[in-house]
Design a protein around this motif. Structure first.
Motif, PDB file in Angstrom:
ATOM      1  N   ILE A 180      59.879 -23.731  45.736  1.00 54.43           N
ATOM      2  CA  ILE A 180      59.101 -22.988  46.723  1.00 54.43           C
ATOM      3  C   ILE A 180      58.238 -21.971  45.990  1.00 54.43           C
ATOM      4  CG2 ILE A 180      59.173 -21.588  48.812  1.00 54.43           C
ATOM      5  CD1 ILE A 180      60.353 -24.355  49.190  1.00 54.43           C
ATOM      6  N   GLU A 181      56.941 -22.225  45.940  1.00 51.88           N
ATOM      7  CA  GLU A 181      56.018 -21.307  45.275  1.00 51.88           C
ATOM      8  C   GLU A 181      55.879 -20.002  46.046  1.00 51.88           C
ATOM      9  OE1 GLU A 181      54.682 -21.758  42.381  1.00 51.88           O
ATOM     10  OE2 GLU A 181      55.355 -23.810  42.070  1.00 51.88           O
ATOM     11  N   ALA A 182      55.946 -20.089  47.374  1.00 48.94           N
ATOM     12  CA  ALA A 182      55.868 -18.886  48.202  1.00 48.94           C
ATOM     13  C   ALA A 182      56.276 -19.245  49.623  1.00 48.94           C
ATOM     14  CB  ALA A 182      54.451 -18.304  48.200  1.00 48.94           C
ATOM     15  N   LEU A 183      56.912 -18.284  50.289  1.00 48.94           N
ATOM     16  CA  LEU A 183      57.144 -18.393  51.725  1.00 48.94           C
ATOM     17  C   LEU A 183      56.327 -17.278  52.367  1.00 48.94           C
ATOM     18  CD1 LEU A 183      60.539 -19.019  53.519  1.00 48.94           C
ATOM     19  CD2 LEU A 183      58.594 -17.904  54.575  1.00 48.94           C
ATOM     20  N   VAL A 184      55.223 -17.662  52.980  1.00 55.54           N
ATOM     21  CA  VAL A 184      54.208 -16.730  53.465  1.00 55.54           C
ATOM     22  C   VAL A 184      54.402 -16.528  54.964  1.00 55.54           C
ATOM     23  CG1 VAL A 184      51.739 -16.270  53.622  1.00 55.54           C
ATOM     24  CG2 VAL A 184      52.644 -17.545  51.665  1.00 55.54           C
ATOM     25  N   SER A 228      51.595 -11.680  55.323  1.00 50.49           N
ATOM     26  CA  SER A 228      50.632 -12.471  54.549  1.00 50.49           C
ATOM     27  C   SER A 228      50.286 -13.741  55.311  1.00 50.49           C
ATOM     28  CB  SER A 228      51.208 -12.836  53.177  1.00 50.49           C
ATOM     29  OG  SER A 228      51.581 -11.677  52.454  1.00 50.49           O
ATOM     30  N   ARG A 229      49.144 -14.349  54.959  1.00 49.99           N
ATOM     31  CA  ARG A 229      48.743 -15.574  55.657  1.00 49.99           C
ATOM     32  C   ARG A 229      47.884 -16.443  54.757  1.00 49.99           C
ATOM     33  NH1 ARG A 229      43.472 -15.053  58.312  1.00 49.99           N
ATOM     34  NH2 ARG A 229      42.572 -13.016  57.816  1.00 49.99           N
ATOM     35  N   VAL A 230      47.889 -17.720  55.049  1.00 45.89           N
ATOM     36  CA  VAL A 230      47.045 -18.670  54.322  1.00 45.89           C
ATOM     37  C   VAL A 230      45.629 -18.598  54.870  1.00 45.89           C
ATOM     38  CG1 VAL A 230      46.578 -21.133  54.004  1.00 45.89           C
ATOM     39  CG2 VAL A 230      48.875 -20.247  53.658  1.00 45.89           C
ATOM     40  N   LEU A 231      44.670 -18.418  53.969  1.00 44.55           N
ATOM     41  CA  LEU A 231      43.265 -18.396  54.363  1.00 44.55           C
ATOM     42  C   LEU A 231      42.620 -19.770  54.273  1.00 44.55           C
ATOM     43  CD1 LEU A 231      41.990 -15.159  52.579  1.00 44.55           C
ATOM     44  CD2 LEU A 231      42.593 -15.430  54.986  1.00 44.55           C
ATOM     45  N   ALA A 232      42.951 -20.523  53.216  1.00 48.56           N
ATOM     46  CA  ALA A 232      42.313 -21.819  53.001  1.00 48.56           C
ATOM     47  C   ALA A 232      43.132 -22.637  52.024  1.00 48.56           C
ATOM     48  CB  ALA A 232      40.888 -21.635  52.474  1.00 48.56           C
ATOM     49  N   ALA A 233      42.982 -23.950  52.124  1.00 50.69           N
ATOM     50  CA  ALA A 233      43.567 -24.882  51.164  1.00 50.69           C
ATOM     51  C   ALA A 233      42.434 -25.584  50.423  1.00 50.69           C
ATOM     52  CB  ALA A 233      44.447 -25.903  51.882  1.00 50.69           C
ATOM     53  N   HIS A 234      42.665 -25.884  49.157  1.00 53.75           N
ATOM     54  CA  HIS A 234      41.620 -26.497  48.327  1.00 53.75           C
ATOM     55  C   HIS A 234      42.140 -27.783  47.706  1.00 53.75           C
ATOM     56  CE1 HIS A 234      39.388 -22.736  48.659  1.00 53.75           C
ATOM     57  NE2 HIS A 234      40.504 -22.094  48.318  1.00 53.75           N
ATOM     58  N   GLY A 235      41.221 -28.688  47.434  1.00 52.29           N
ATOM     59  CA  GLY A 235      41.558 -29.942  46.790  1.00 52.29           C
ATOM     60  C   GLY A 235      40.524 -30.989  47.132  1.00 52.29           C
ATOM     61  N   ASP A 236      40.659 -32.147  46.503  1.00 52.99           N
ATOM     62  CA  ASP A 236      39.744 -33.259  46.751  1.00 52.99           C
ATOM     63  C   ASP A 236      40.461 -34.339  47.537  1.00 52.99           C
ATOM     64  OD1 ASP A 236      37.711 -35.072  46.762  1.00 52.99           O
ATOM     65  OD2 ASP A 236      37.775 -35.507  44.610  1.00 52.99           O
ATOM     66  N   ASP A 243      44.749 -20.347  49.095  1.00 52.58           N
ATOM     67  CA  ASP A 243      44.374 -18.929  49.091  1.00 52.58           C
ATOM     68  C   ASP A 243      45.277 -18.190  50.067  1.00 52.58           C
ATOM     69  OD1 ASP A 243      42.341 -19.427  47.314  1.00 52.58           O
ATOM     70  OD2 ASP A 243      40.770 -19.521  48.838  1.00 52.58           O
ATOM     71  N   VAL A 244      45.935 -17.141  49.593  1.00 56.78           N
ATOM     72  CA  VAL A 244      46.850 -16.369  50.425  1.00 56.78           C
ATOM     73  C   VAL A 244      46.365 -14.930  50.497  1.00 56.78           C
ATOM     74  CG1 VAL A 244      49.205 -15.503  50.678  1.00 56.78           C
ATOM     75  CG2 VAL A 244      48.811 -17.835  49.844  1.00 56.78           C
ATOM     76  N   ALA A 245      46.127 -14.440  51.717  1.00 59.30           N
ATOM     77  CA  ALA A 245      45.777 -13.041  51.932  1.00 59.30           C
ATOM     78  C   ALA A 245      47.070 -12.239  52.020  1.00 59.30           C
ATOM     79  CB  ALA A 245      44.963 -12.879  53.210  1.00 59.30           C
ATOM     80  N   GLN A 246      47.210 -11.257  51.126  1.00 58.41           N
ATOM     81  CA  GLN A 246      48.448 -10.486  51.072  1.00 58.41           C
ATOM     82  C   GLN A 246      48.369  -9.231  51.923  1.00 58.41           C
ATOM     83  OE1 GLN A 246      48.355 -10.777  46.536  1.00 58.41           O
ATOM     84  NE2 GLN A 246      50.535 -11.146  46.958  1.00 58.41           N
ATOM     85  N   GLU A 247      49.518  -8.591  52.073  1.00 58.10           N
ATOM     86  CA  GLU A 247      49.613  -7.454  52.981  1.00 58.10           C
ATOM     87  C   GLU A 247      48.692  -6.312  52.585  1.00 58.10           C
ATOM     88  OE1 GLU A 247      53.204  -5.075  55.268  1.00 58.10           O
ATOM     89  OE2 GLU A 247      53.606  -6.066  53.354  1.00 58.10           O
ATOM     90  N   ASP A 248      48.419  -6.147  51.289  1.00 57.99           N
ATOM     91  CA  ASP A 248      47.561  -5.052  50.840  1.00 57.99           C
ATOM     92  C   ASP A 248      46.076  -5.388  50.920  1.00 57.99           C
ATOM     93  OD1 ASP A 248      47.216  -6.871  48.816  1.00 57.99           O
ATOM     94  OD2 ASP A 248      48.114  -5.634  47.236  1.00 57.99           O
ATOM     95  N   GLY A 249      45.744  -6.566  51.463  1.00 55.07           N
ATOM     96  CA  GLY A 249      44.340  -6.952  51.607  1.00 55.07           C
ATOM     97  C   GLY A 249      43.807  -7.801  50.473  1.00 55.07           C
ATOM     98  N   SER A 250      44.539  -7.923  49.385  1.00 51.19           N
ATOM     99  CA  SER A 250      44.093  -8.746  48.265  1.00 51.19           C
ATOM    100  C   SER A 250      44.328 -10.223  48.571  1.00 51.19           C
ATOM    101  CB  SER A 250      44.834  -8.354  46.980  1.00 51.19           C
ATOM    102  OG  SER A 250      46.232  -8.584  47.128  1.00 51.19           O
TER     103      SER A 250
END
Length: 457
Positions: A180-184, A228-236, A243-250
């Motif tokens: 598990i890379e992250a549980l967002v 935190s939340r997922v903003l977008a997924a990337h790939g072909d 892309d994960v938006a974190q609680e501090d805005g980063s």
């Protein structure tokens, strides 16, 4: 061509073979009624009591043996269990149900004195850029692979969205070797306030269950990233980064080969809405929920609803609701066989409903109207959020006008996946919620069955 329509009769038809339907069917059959249990799947159990293949059961053991025992009791009680049977329409307050065999297309008609709808729920998805990429799935799909097939959905997995369901999914993935890379988690349910803690303490079993999941995650070094939340997924051809938006805005980017995103569940209400029972808007303003009393009775005489179809409350509440509805049916159809007192069941139902209300407060849903214009919303018809907004903005397009103008919701899923999103983007109807109308067939039918079935209209 489909077979000639077969007709049958029963005292009670139970639509749905999950926990609510199974518990209800058992009570009804033991009360001496003729019960037919109809389920679209090949096996009974629903999503919670799913059955492993024989080879996997031999290798890894039974999955939720309490479900196996419940199914055994239902079959031995004399319930006419018809799996692989789709209920695609109904009339006369549910006293007539139209069915189709999912394997052969053979049509059927079931006449009953009462009908109990226990059709469960769907996973709730919210579109975001990249959500249609291969490797982006719902948590339920990942859980199915992990528990039924013992296969991880990916070697490096990101779980995201909101709701307590993310915890058991994460633990199941860890058990089959995924990382598990992250549980967002979108909200802050694991930093609750005093009132929330007090509510949770009234359900110690549910609190202990959540604690076990969190301890398992901690042992594997998985941290729940709240706020935190997922903003977008990337790939072909496959998702490769998130892309994960974190609680501090980063915003940070995670490499992954699987992304599981879910926002809880939505009740499956097409059948009771088709029959015209009274409904009420849900808190999102994009759903109409059947109005039921404490025993599952609706505004239509002889139509009852149990389980998540009446509102999401979880598997334990579903079983209790199924029993309450069954006892109500027994009191109506066979009062001499219904001496059982149900006060204890009602107390249990009230307690579980309060816990469900607490979960709703801890895991509020995001605003679906914030989806970027270029994001595809209706995958069946390839309609974007911008196209839906443009159609709705004409001033004369309500939800159904927007559907007609864009074809959003006209694909094979009939709006079950995207309908609530289209409703959110098209705007609320003044004075209540608006959702796609339920019409026959409420599930797609084979063409042969449609042609043969003209006589039932």
């Amino acid at each position: 061509m489909a077979d000639v329509m077969a007709e049958s009769e029963a005292d009670v038809a139970v639509v749905g073979g999950g926990p609510a339907g199974l518990h209800a069917a058992l009570v009804l059959a033991r009360g001496g009624l003729r019960v037919v249990l109809l389920d679209e799947s090949d096996t009974l159990g629903g999503q919670y009591y799913k059955r492993r293949a024989e080879q996997l059961t031999a290798a890894f053991g039974d999955f939720r043996p309490q479900g196996t025992e419940l199914i055994r009791q239902v079959r031995e009680s004399g319930v006419d269990c018809r799996t692989g049977t789709l209920v695609w329409g109904a009339e006369d307050a549910g006293r007539t149900l139209f069915t189709s065999d999912v394997r052969t297309g053979a049509l059927g008609r079931v006449s009953t004195r009462a009908t109990l709808v226990a059709t469960g729920a769907y996973e709730r998805s919210l579109p975001f850029p990249g959500w249609t990429l291969p490797g982006v799935v719902t948590p339920g799909f990942a859980l199915h692979l992990a528990t039924m097939d013992r296969v991880p959905v990916g070697q490096r997995v990101v779980l995201a969205g909101t709701g307590p369901f993310l915890l058991p999914v994460a633990c199941a993935l860890l058990e089959v070797g995924a990382r598990i890379e992250a549980l967002v988690e979108l909200n802050h349910p694991y930093r609750p306030g005093i009132s929330s803690i007090a509510g949770a303490l009234r359900q110690p079993a549910r609190l202990a269950e959540a604690a076990r999941y969190l301890l398992t995650l901690a042992r594997h070094g998985v941290r729940v990233e709240q706020g935190s939340r997922v903003l977008a997924a990337h790939g072909d051809t496959q998702v490769t980064a998130v892309d994960v938006a974190q609680e501090d805005g980063s915003v940070r980017q995670l490499e992954t080969d699987a992304l599981c995103v879910g926002f809880g569940f939505r009740p499956s209400t097409e059948l009771p809405r088709l029959l015209g029972c009274d409904t009420r808007p849900d808190p999102t303003g994009t759903e109409q929920l059947p109005v039921v009393d404490t025993d599952g009775s609706t505004s239509l005489d002889g139509l009852y609803i149990a389980g998540d179809c009446a509102g999401i409350a979880g598997v334990h509440a579903a079983g209790v609701r199924g029993q309450l509805a069954a006892h109500a049916i027994l009191r109506r159809l066979a009062p001499e066989r219904a001496p059982v007192r149900v006060a204890g069941l009602r107390r249990r139902a009230r307690a579980l409903d309060r816990f469900a209300e607490l979960a709703d407060r801890l895991y509020p849903l995001p605003n679906a109207a914030d989806i970027p214009d270029a994001t595809q919303v209706c995958r069946c018809e390839g309609v974007t959020a911008g196209e839906i907004r443009e159609a709705a903005a004409t001033g004369w397009n309500d939800l159904h006008g927007t559907k007609a103008a864009t074809r959003a919701g006209m694909g094979p899923c009939q709006g079950r996946e995207c309908g609530h999103i289209v409703a959110a983007l098209a705007g609320r109807r003044e004075g209540g919620a608006e959702c796609f109308a339920a019409r026959m067939p409420i599930r797609p039918l084979p063409m042969a069955a449609t042609v043969e079935g003209q006589e039932v209209q």
